[in-house]
Design an enzyme around this catalytic site. Structure first.
Site, PDB file in Angstrom:
ATOM      1  N   TYR A  32       4.797  71.497  33.625  1.00 30.48           N
ATOM      2  CA  TYR A  32       3.651  71.272  34.522  1.00 30.48           C
ATOM      3  C   TYR A  32       2.617  70.270  33.999  1.00 30.48           C
ATOM      4  CZ  TYR A  32       5.373  74.381  38.068  1.00 30.48           C
ATOM      5  OH  TYR A  32       6.145  74.915  39.077  1.00 30.48           O
ATOM      6  N   GLU A  70       6.690  81.765  39.376  1.00 26.42           N
ATOM      7  CA  GLU A  70       8.003  81.469  38.776  1.00 26.42           C
ATOM      8  C   GLU A  70       8.320  82.416  37.614  1.00 26.42           C
ATOM      9  OE1 GLU A  70       7.755  77.160  38.264  1.00 26.42           O
ATOM     10  OE2 GLU A  70       7.585  76.984  40.433  1.00 26.42           O
ATOM     11  N   SER A 109      24.834  77.011  48.955  1.00 26.25           N
ATOM     12  CA  SER A 109      24.665  78.357  49.515  1.00 26.25           C
ATOM     13  C   SER A 109      25.920  79.169  49.255  1.00 26.25           C
ATOM     14  CB  SER A 109      24.449  78.268  51.025  1.00 26.25           C
ATOM     15  OG  SER A 109      23.322  77.481  51.299  1.00 26.25           O
ATOM     16  N   GLY A 114      28.101  71.614  61.163  1.00 23.29           N
ATOM     17  CA  GLY A 114      28.822  71.116  59.987  1.00 23.29           C
ATOM     18  C   GLY A 114      28.799  72.107  58.843  1.00 23.29           C
ATOM     19  N   GLY A 162      26.476  73.312  57.330  1.00 21.14           N
ATOM     20  CA  GLY A 162      25.391  74.302  57.460  1.00 21.14           C
ATOM     21  C   GLY A 162      25.910  75.692  57.769  1.00 21.14           C
ATOM     22  N   PRO A 196      25.618  79.441  54.703  1.00 19.96           N
ATOM     23  CA  PRO A 196      24.798  80.661  54.640  1.00 19.96           C
ATOM     24  C   PRO A 196      25.067  81.579  55.829  1.00 19.96           C
ATOM     25  CG  PRO A 196      23.418  78.734  55.167  1.00 19.96           C
ATOM     26  CD  PRO A 196      24.781  78.221  54.818  1.00 19.96           C
TER      27      PRO A 196
HETATM   28  C1  LIG Z   1      19.340  75.255  49.646  1.00 22.41           C
HETATM   29  C2  LIG Z   1      20.512  74.298  49.729  1.00 22.41           C
HETATM   30  C3  LIG Z   1      21.776  74.776  50.028  1.00 22.41           C
HETATM   31  C4  LIG Z   1      22.852  73.904  50.133  1.00 22.41           C
HETATM   32  N1  LIG Z   1      24.083  74.396  50.441  1.00 22.41           N
HETATM   33  C5  LIG Z   1      25.137  73.548  50.559  1.00 22.41           C
HETATM   34  C6  LIG Z   1      26.439  74.050  50.887  1.00 22.41           C
HETATM   35  O1  LIG Z   1      26.637  75.243  51.082  1.00 22.41           O
HETATM   36  N2  LIG Z   1      27.457  73.153  50.983  1.00 22.41           N
HETATM   37  C7  LIG Z   1      27.258  71.798  50.791  1.00 22.41           C
HETATM   38  O2  LIG Z   1      28.225  71.051  50.885  1.00 22.41           O
HETATM   39  N3  LIG Z   1      26.033  71.314  50.487  1.00 22.41           N
HETATM   40  C8  LIG Z   1      24.983  72.153  50.358  1.00 22.41           C
HETATM   41  N4  LIG Z   1      23.744  71.656  50.014  1.00 22.41           N
HETATM   42  C9  LIG Z   1      23.610  70.207  49.732  1.00 22.41           C
HETATM   43  C10 LIG Z   1      23.958  69.934  48.268  1.00 22.41           C
HETATM   44  O3  LIG Z   1      22.980  70.518  47.426  1.00 22.41           O
HETATM   45  C11 LIG Z   1      23.991  68.441  47.937  1.00 22.41           C
HETATM   46  O4  LIG Z   1      22.793  67.867  48.366  1.00 22.41           O
HETATM   47  C12 LIG Z   1      25.173  67.747  48.583  1.00 22.41           C
HETATM   48  O5  LIG Z   1      26.396  68.304  48.099  1.00 22.41           O
HETATM   49  C13 LIG Z   1      25.146  66.247  48.269  1.00 22.41           C
HETATM   50  O6  LIG Z   1      25.117  66.093  46.880  1.00 22.41           O
HETATM   51  P1  LIG Z   1      25.861  64.868  46.189  1.00 22.41           P
HETATM   52  O7  LIG Z   1      25.521  64.918  44.752  1.00 22.41           O
HETATM   53  O8  LIG Z   1      27.269  64.825  46.594  1.00 22.41           O
HETATM   54  O9  LIG Z   1      25.138  63.648  46.862  1.00 22.41           O
HETATM   55  P2  LIG Z   1      23.949  62.813  46.236  1.00 22.41           P
HETATM   56  O10 LIG Z   1      24.447  61.966  45.133  1.00 22.41           O
HETATM   57  O11 LIG Z   1      22.813  63.714  45.990  1.00 22.41           O
HETATM   58  O12 LIG Z   1      23.619  61.896  47.491  1.00 22.41           O
HETATM   59  C14 LIG Z   1      23.074  62.456  48.674  1.00 22.41           C
HETATM   60  C15 LIG Z   1      23.237  61.464  49.800  1.00 22.41           C
HETATM   61  O13 LIG Z   1      22.535  60.283  49.477  1.00 22.41           O
HETATM   62  C16 LIG Z   1      23.410  59.147  49.587  1.00 22.41           C
HETATM   63  N5  LIG Z   1      23.009  58.215  48.519  1.00 22.41           N
HETATM   64  C17 LIG Z   1      23.396  58.238  47.232  1.00 22.41           C
HETATM   65  N6  LIG Z   1      22.832  57.213  46.548  1.00 22.41           N
HETATM   66  C18 LIG Z   1      22.093  56.529  47.450  1.00 22.41           C
HETATM   67  C19 LIG Z   1      21.292  55.364  47.391  1.00 22.41           C
HETATM   68  N7  LIG Z   1      21.154  54.690  46.257  1.00 22.41           N
HETATM   69  N8  LIG Z   1      20.670  54.951  48.534  1.00 22.41           N
HETATM   70  C20 LIG Z   1      20.818  55.610  49.678  1.00 22.41           C
HETATM   71  N9  LIG Z   1      21.584  56.705  49.796  1.00 22.41           N
HETATM   72  C21 LIG Z   1      22.201  57.156  48.711  1.00 22.41           C
HETATM   73  C22 LIG Z   1      24.800  59.690  49.393  1.00 22.41           C
HETATM   74  O14 LIG Z   1      25.765  58.902  50.040  1.00 22.41           O
HETATM   75  C23 LIG Z   1      24.704  61.056  50.018  1.00 22.41           C
HETATM   76  O15 LIG Z   1      24.962  61.028  51.391  1.00 22.41           O
HETATM   77  C24 LIG Z   1      22.661  72.517  49.914  1.00 22.41           C
HETATM   78  C25 LIG Z   1      21.375  72.039  49.600  1.00 22.41           C
HETATM   79  C26 LIG Z   1      20.321  72.917  49.503  1.00 22.41           C
HETATM   80  C27 LIG Z   1      18.956  72.379  49.171  1.00 22.41           C
HETATM   81  C1  HEM Z   2       2.129  72.007  41.343  1.00 21.43           C
HETATM   82  C2  HEM Z   2       3.115  71.217  41.058  1.00 21.43           C
HETATM   83  C3  HEM Z   2       4.345  71.047  41.909  1.00 21.43           C
HETATM   84  C4  HEM Z   2       4.484  71.013  43.264  1.00 21.43           C
HETATM   85  C5  HEM Z   2       3.395  71.182  44.310  1.00 21.43           C
HETATM   86  C6  HEM Z   2       5.889  70.792  43.546  1.00 21.43           C
HETATM   87  C7  HEM Z   2       6.441  70.701  44.818  1.00 21.43           C
HETATM   88  C8  HEM Z   2       7.779  70.589  45.082  1.00 21.43           C
HETATM   89  C9  HEM Z   2       8.372  70.574  46.410  1.00 21.43           C
HETATM   90  C10 HEM Z   2       7.622  70.655  47.712  1.00 21.43           C
HETATM   91  C11 HEM Z   2       9.712  70.465  46.259  1.00 21.43           C
HETATM   92  C12 HEM Z   2      10.761  70.421  47.367  1.00 21.43           C
HETATM   93  C13 HEM Z   2      11.216  71.835  47.605  1.00 21.43           C
HETATM   94  C14 HEM Z   2      12.258  71.998  48.692  1.00 21.43           C
HETATM   95  O1  HEM Z   2      12.606  71.036  49.353  1.00 21.43           O
HETATM   96  O2  HEM Z   2      12.711  73.116  48.896  1.00 21.43           O
HETATM   97  C15 HEM Z   2       9.979  70.411  44.848  1.00 21.43           C
HETATM   98  C16 HEM Z   2      11.237  70.278  44.310  1.00 21.43           C
HETATM   99  C17 HEM Z   2      11.454  69.969  42.998  1.00 21.43           C
HETATM  100  N1  HEM Z   2      10.529  70.019  41.983  1.00 21.43           N
HETATM  101 FE1  HEM Z   2       8.585  70.461  42.149  1.00 21.43          FE
HETATM  102  N2  HEM Z   2       6.575  70.694  42.364  1.00 21.43           N
HETATM  103  C18 HEM Z   2       5.672  70.843  41.342  1.00 21.43           C
HETATM  104  C19 HEM Z   2       5.945  70.822  39.993  1.00 21.43           C
HETATM  105  C20 HEM Z   2       7.155  70.469  39.466  1.00 21.43           C
HETATM  106  C21 HEM Z   2       7.416  70.300  38.045  1.00 21.43           C
HETATM  107  C22 HEM Z   2       6.400  70.542  36.941  1.00 21.43           C
HETATM  108  C23 HEM Z   2       8.725  69.898  37.934  1.00 21.43           C
HETATM  109  C24 HEM Z   2       9.486  69.531  36.684  1.00 21.43           C
HETATM  110  C25 HEM Z   2       9.151  68.527  35.932  1.00 21.43           C
HETATM  111  C26 HEM Z   2       9.278  69.855  39.277  1.00 21.43           C
HETATM  112  C27 HEM Z   2      10.576  69.511  39.592  1.00 21.43           C
HETATM  113  C28 HEM Z   2      11.140  69.606  40.841  1.00 21.43           C
HETATM  114  C29 HEM Z   2      12.525  69.279  41.113  1.00 21.43           C
HETATM  115  C30 HEM Z   2      13.539  68.767  40.098  1.00 21.43           C
HETATM  116  C31 HEM Z   2      12.720  69.508  42.479  1.00 21.43           C
HETATM  117  C32 HEM Z   2      14.009  69.276  43.278  1.00 21.43           C
HETATM  118  C33 HEM Z   2      13.984  67.826  43.566  1.00 21.43           C
HETATM  119  C34 HEM Z   2      15.277  67.180  43.933  1.00 21.43           C
HETATM  120  O3  HEM Z   2      16.333  67.789  43.833  1.00 21.43           O
HETATM  121  O4  HEM Z   2      15.166  66.016  44.278  1.00 21.43           O
HETATM  122  N3  HEM Z   2       8.301  70.210  40.164  1.00 21.43           N
HETATM  123  N4  HEM Z   2       8.794  70.505  44.157  1.00 21.43           N
END
Ligand SMILES: Cc1cc2nc3c(=O)[nH]c(=O)nc-3n(C[C@H](O)[C@H](O)[C@H](O)COP(=O)(O)OP(=O)(O)OC[C@H]3O[C@@H](n4cnc5c(N)ncnc54)[C@H](O)[C@@H]3O)c2cc1C
Ligand code: HEM
Length: 403
Positions: A95, A137, A209, A275, A277, A280
């Site tokens: 943080y 947390e 999920s 899709g 989705g 869950p």
């Molecule tokens: C709560 C939750 C539950 C989930 N449950 C599931 C599930 O049950 N099943 C499932 O399949 N997924 C699920 N997901 C989604 C999953 O977490 C990933 O986000 C997903 O698998 C894509 O990850 P990836 O690493 O393959 O793609 P990433 O590398 O993260 O890329 C994401 C997208 O961005 C695009 N991208 C990559 N690089 C760039 C760039 N430079 N510029 C523009 N676009 C770019 C990619 O083509 C892709 O379409 C869930 C997500 C959440 C938050």
């Molecule tokens: C008060 C401070 C913070 C706030 C308000 C905040 C807020 C958020 C929010 C809104 C999300 C998206 C959640 C979702 O989509 O479900 C998120 C995700 C996330 N946060 Fe924080 N956050 C805080 C602090 C931090 C800190 C200290 C870290 C670690 C250095 C962190 C790391 C992340 C990461 C890694 C994700 C997921 C991002 C991704 O996958 O792209 N956050 N946070």
């Protein structure tokens, strides 16, 4: 407790920061990753590139600041984010790093307009917001660890089975390497996978999920292969499909998330998915069947066609039960889909269809899918007068606005 002056300064400058929100957070990430490249092990690089995480974090900080004297009011939002943080392994020591770089970015973008008084006030406010997150947390980490079969951070699981469910979705059955019990979960929750890919500098963490009912000796996830089209292919989903075979070890954090089926209610439940989705929703459907066999459940799934439609046999089997009804929507059915009557409706779910087919007046609705699908469903439900407390949804990426 913050003094009145600080509260006033923070509240009155929220709109200014909101206006520069994206510029500030873009700068913030640049500075933070420059000084702390190790944080690239936790953040999703694709979300960074698309600016999605920038928007999510910015709006959360400003929303929290607007309620700085009444953070209780936004506790549900704090909890939802805290679930994600706990699942990712965000710790108290992270943080101050975020706080320091956020303030540096504010100074950088606002220049002289960011007086010492304003910066001091925001430093104090950030401290209060951070403490709120850290407190929530800490409880979640303790709960994850102390529950039966629980653990605190990442635990090693072996891929016990890998099963192709459609042309684009594959399930992975995961069992703990230590053969000890695994934590139970609530239907709708997710786990995080932390991947170390050979030759890559940073680890990658993604959420998936749980797609089977709770109470088994394994977790099942079902992953869609994300093709990049013009962008790079999805990193983790493609790696799981192409390179993770049965016997491989994955690091998993304990189940998390507040998108869960309320099994204390007996109202009819309508599960809508587009899709991948459906994951869950599968867990919720199976849970209703297992623990609430009298409860009416309608499972509505939209897919392009039969080739990409996963887990259909499992749903069809459950739909034989008296309390379960299922509908499959295909927007581009193949000839084979038509010949084999594989779908119920051609096209998209519409408001009128929902009004005619589901108990809109009394049901609880749970949905997940691509953002346009979720926007449409949310809009129909609100239009049909469904109260927001009966509407529940999950995003498979950073939260976005639905209205
Ligand atoms: C709560 C939750 C539950 C989930 N449950 C599931 C599930 O049950 N099943 C499932 O399949 N997924 C699920 N997901 C989604 C999953 O977490 C990933 O986000 C997903 O698998 C894509 O990850 P990836 O690493 O393959 O793609 P990433 O590398 O993260 O890329 C994401 C997208 O961005 C695009 N991208 C990559 N690089 C760039 C760039 N430079 N510029 C523009 N676009 C770019 C990619 O083509 C892709 O379409 C869930 C997500 C959440 C938050
Ligand atoms: C008060 C401070 C913070 C706030 C308000 C905040 C807020 C958020 C929010 C809104 C999300 C998206 C959640 C979702 O989509 O479900 C998120 C995700 C996330 N946060 Fe924080 N956050 C805080 C602090 C931090 C800190 C200290 C870290 C670690 C250095 C962190 C790391 C992340 C990461 C890694 C994700 C997921 C991002 C991704 O996958 O792209 N956050 N946070």
């Amino acid at each position: 407790m913050l003094d009145q002056k600080t509260i006033e300064i923070v509240k009155s400058t929220v709109p200014v920061l909101e206006q520069h929100g994206e510029a500030i957070t873009t700068k913030f990430y640049q500075l933070m990753f420059g000084n702390h490249p190790e944080l690239l092990n936790i953040f999703n690089h694709a979300n960074q590139k698309q600016g999605r995480q920038q928007r999510a974090l910015a709006s959360a900080v400003y929303a929290a600041a607007a309620y700085i004297d009444n953070l209780e009011a936004i506790l549900p939002v704090v909890k939802q984010i805290a679930h994600k943080h706990r699942s990712l392994g965000i710790k108290p020591e992270h943080y101050p790093i975020v706080g320091k770089h956020l303030l540096l970015a504010i100074k950088d973008v606002l220049g002289d307009a960011a007086t010492d008084e304003i910066i001091d006030a925001w430093a104090k406010a950030y401290g209060v917001i951070a403490d709120a997150f850290i407190g929530v947390e800490a409880e979640m980490y303790a709960e994850a660890k102390n529950q039966k079969g629980g653990w605190e951070d990442f635990r090693r699981f072996i891929v016990d089975k890998k099963i192709a469910e459609s042309d684009v979705i594959t399930s992975f059955y995961l069992k703990p390497v230590d053969h000890k019990p695994i934590a139970d979960f609530r239907p709708g929750q997710y786990i995080s996978i932390k991947l170390e890919i050979e030759g890559e500098k940073f680890t990658h963490i993604r959420q998936y999920s749980l797609s089977d009912a709770p109470g088994k000796d394994y977790y099942r996830i079902s992953v869609k292969r994300e093709a990049g089209m013009l962008n790079p292919d999805g990193k983790v989903s493609n790696y799981l499909h192409d390179s993770v075979e049965e016997g491989e070890i994955l690091q998993i954090s304990a189940p998390a998330g507040d998108f869960v089926l309320d099994t204390n209610k007996e109202t009819p439940v309508v599960l809508l998915s587009g899709g991948v989705g459906l994951t869950p929703m599968m867990s919720m459907l199976k849970t209703v069947v297992d623990v609430q066999p009298e409860r009416k459940v309608t499972f509505i799934h939209a897919a392009q066609n039969g080739n990409v439609h996963a887990l259909r046999d499992e749903v069809e089997e459950l739909a034989q039960l008296e309390n379960v009804t299922s509908y499959f929507f295909y927007d581009s059915p193949t000839e084979e889909d038509r010949e084999n009557n594989r779908f119920d409706v051609e096209g998209y779910v519409t408001r009128q269809w929902l009004e005619e087919k589901v108990p809109v007046g009394e049901a609880d609705f749970y949905f997940c899918g691509p953002v346009p699908f979720m926007k449409a469903i949310n809009g129909f439900l609100l239009d049909l007068g469904v109260n927001e407390d009966r509407i529940h949804f999950e995003f498979f990426g950073p939260k976005a606005a639905l209205v």
